[in-house]
Design an enzyme around this catalytic site. Structure first.
Site, PDB file in Angstrom:
ATOM      1  N   ASP A 109     -16.600  -1.201   4.942  1.00 14.70           N
ATOM      2  CA  ASP A 109     -15.614  -1.549   3.930  1.00 14.70           C
ATOM      3  C   ASP A 109     -15.488  -0.367   2.980  1.00 14.70           C
ATOM      4  O   ASP A 109     -16.345   0.529   2.965  1.00 14.70           O
ATOM      5  CB  ASP A 109     -16.010  -2.812   3.152  1.00 14.70           C
ATOM      6  N   SER A 110     -14.432  -0.384   2.179  1.00 11.59           N
ATOM      7  CA  SER A 110     -14.235   0.698   1.223  1.00 11.59           C
ATOM      8  C   SER A 110     -15.202   0.613   0.054  1.00 11.59           C
ATOM      9  O   SER A 110     -15.338   1.574  -0.705  1.00 11.59           O
ATOM     10  CB  SER A 110     -12.797   0.687   0.696  1.00 11.59           C
ATOM     11  N   GLY A 115      -6.418  -0.102   0.004  1.00  9.90           N
ATOM     12  CA  GLY A 115      -5.141  -0.799  -0.059  1.00  9.90           C
ATOM     13  C   GLY A 115      -3.982   0.003  -0.606  1.00  9.90           C
ATOM     14  O   GLY A 115      -2.820  -0.335  -0.372  1.00  9.90           O
ATOM     15  N   CYS A 139     -12.731  -5.452   6.247  1.00  9.66           N
ATOM     16  CA  CYS A 139     -11.652  -5.034   5.357  1.00  9.66           C
ATOM     17  C   CYS A 139     -10.346  -5.403   6.041  1.00  9.66           C
ATOM     18  O   CYS A 139     -10.052  -4.893   7.141  1.00  9.66           O
ATOM     19  CB  CYS A 139     -11.739  -3.527   5.126  1.00  9.66           C
ATOM     20  N   THR A 156      -7.360  -4.578   5.150  1.00  6.89           N
ATOM     21  CA  THR A 156      -6.471  -3.423   5.183  1.00  6.89           C
ATOM     22  C   THR A 156      -6.804  -2.505   6.349  1.00  6.89           C
ATOM     23  O   THR A 156      -5.915  -2.071   7.086  1.00  6.89           O
ATOM     24  CB  THR A 156      -6.549  -2.649   3.856  1.00  6.89           C
ATOM     25  N   CYS A 173      -8.471 -10.289   1.124  1.00  4.72           N
ATOM     26  CA  CYS A 173      -9.206  -9.042   0.901  1.00  4.72           C
ATOM     27  C   CYS A 173     -10.647  -9.444   0.616  1.00  4.72           C
ATOM     28  O   CYS A 173     -10.884 -10.337  -0.205  1.00  4.72           O
ATOM     29  CB  CYS A 173      -8.603  -8.269  -0.270  1.00  4.72           C
TER      30      CYS A 173
END
Length: 244
Positions: free
Chosen positions: A7-8, A40, A70, A72, A176
């Site tokens: 994930d970010s 995003g 994630c 996105t 999200c």
């Protein structure tokens, strides 16, 4: 079986929590791409570059499965990764179908602009019947990565963005993984709604594909930016201990 999770930032810890509780594996690699958070607001090309680098690192560490925790990243590159990587790749998408299956007034989908403008979202929703509305929250993931678990500014942002929805919606899709971390804050604003996200469904699906009974848990944390081992470990511990 070693599962690599990307994930970010912090959001994917909510996915990791469900995989731990489902006892799918006893070894996880968690890659927090915090040098490039949030995804995003990035272009597809930027996201592809970030995700490929994260996958390269996790594969080098021995990952046998990749999970894009994630929405996105899933929307942007999962098809490409499934063609190019030597291991299975799984991802998340907004849980709008389970939400729409429950009778009610209207569904509110909260997600990033990238997810809501993507081809996967259009394919997911093209045959849906029923009323739903979408709402992008472009600043929320970045606020969470910066401030969580301190929530004053996060709460103020959620209140500003969502205060008009309490009477009109009765189901909310958290599209999200970052938003799942602050679901209680969103429930304070939209307080008569059922909430849906994709984490539990993904955990059930992986549990059927890869049955396992984990004996103890090891999590290897990797950061592309600032090393925040204690912060992430504390938040994950709190999530795992939190009742469903």
């Amino acid at each position: 079986m070693i599962i690599g999770i990307l994930d970010s930032g912090l959001g994917g810890l909510t996915t990791l929590r469900e995989l731990i509780k489902a006892e799918i594996s006893d070894y996880f690699i968690y890659y927090a791409d915090n040098a490039n958070s949030p995804y995003g607001t990035k272009t597809a090309e930027q996201i592809e570059k970030c995700v490929k680098e994260a996958c390269r690192v996790m594969l080098k560490r021995g990952a046998e499965i990749i999970v894009l925790a994630c929405n996105t990243a899933t929307s942007s590159v999962i098809r490409l990764l499934r063609k190019e990587l030597p291991v299975p790749v799984f991802g998340l998408e907004p849980a709008i179908r389970p939400a729409m299956e429950r009778a009610g007034r209207k569904v509110l989908v909260l997600a990033t602009e990238f997810t809501l403008n993507g081809e996967k979202w259009r394919a997911l929703t093209e045959d849906l019947t029923g009323e739903y509305e979408v709402k992008a929250l472009p600043q929320l993931a970045a606020l969470i990565d910066r401030d969580y678990p301190f929530t004053r500014e996060i709460s103020a942002y959620i209140e500003r963005e969502l205060c008009g929805y309490n009477e009109s919606v009765d189901r909310v899709v958290l599209g999200c993984t970052h938003y799942v971390l602050v679901s209680d804050l969103i429930k304070n604003v939209i307080n008569n709604a059922g909430f849906f996200d994709g984490n539990k469904g993904l955990a059930r699906f992986l549990g059927k594909l890869f049955p396992c009974s984990a004996k103890g848990i090891n999590v290897d944390l990797i950061f592309s930016g600032e090393k925040q081992y204690q912060r992430y470990a504390d938040i994950l511990t709190e999530l795992v201990q939190k009742p469903d």
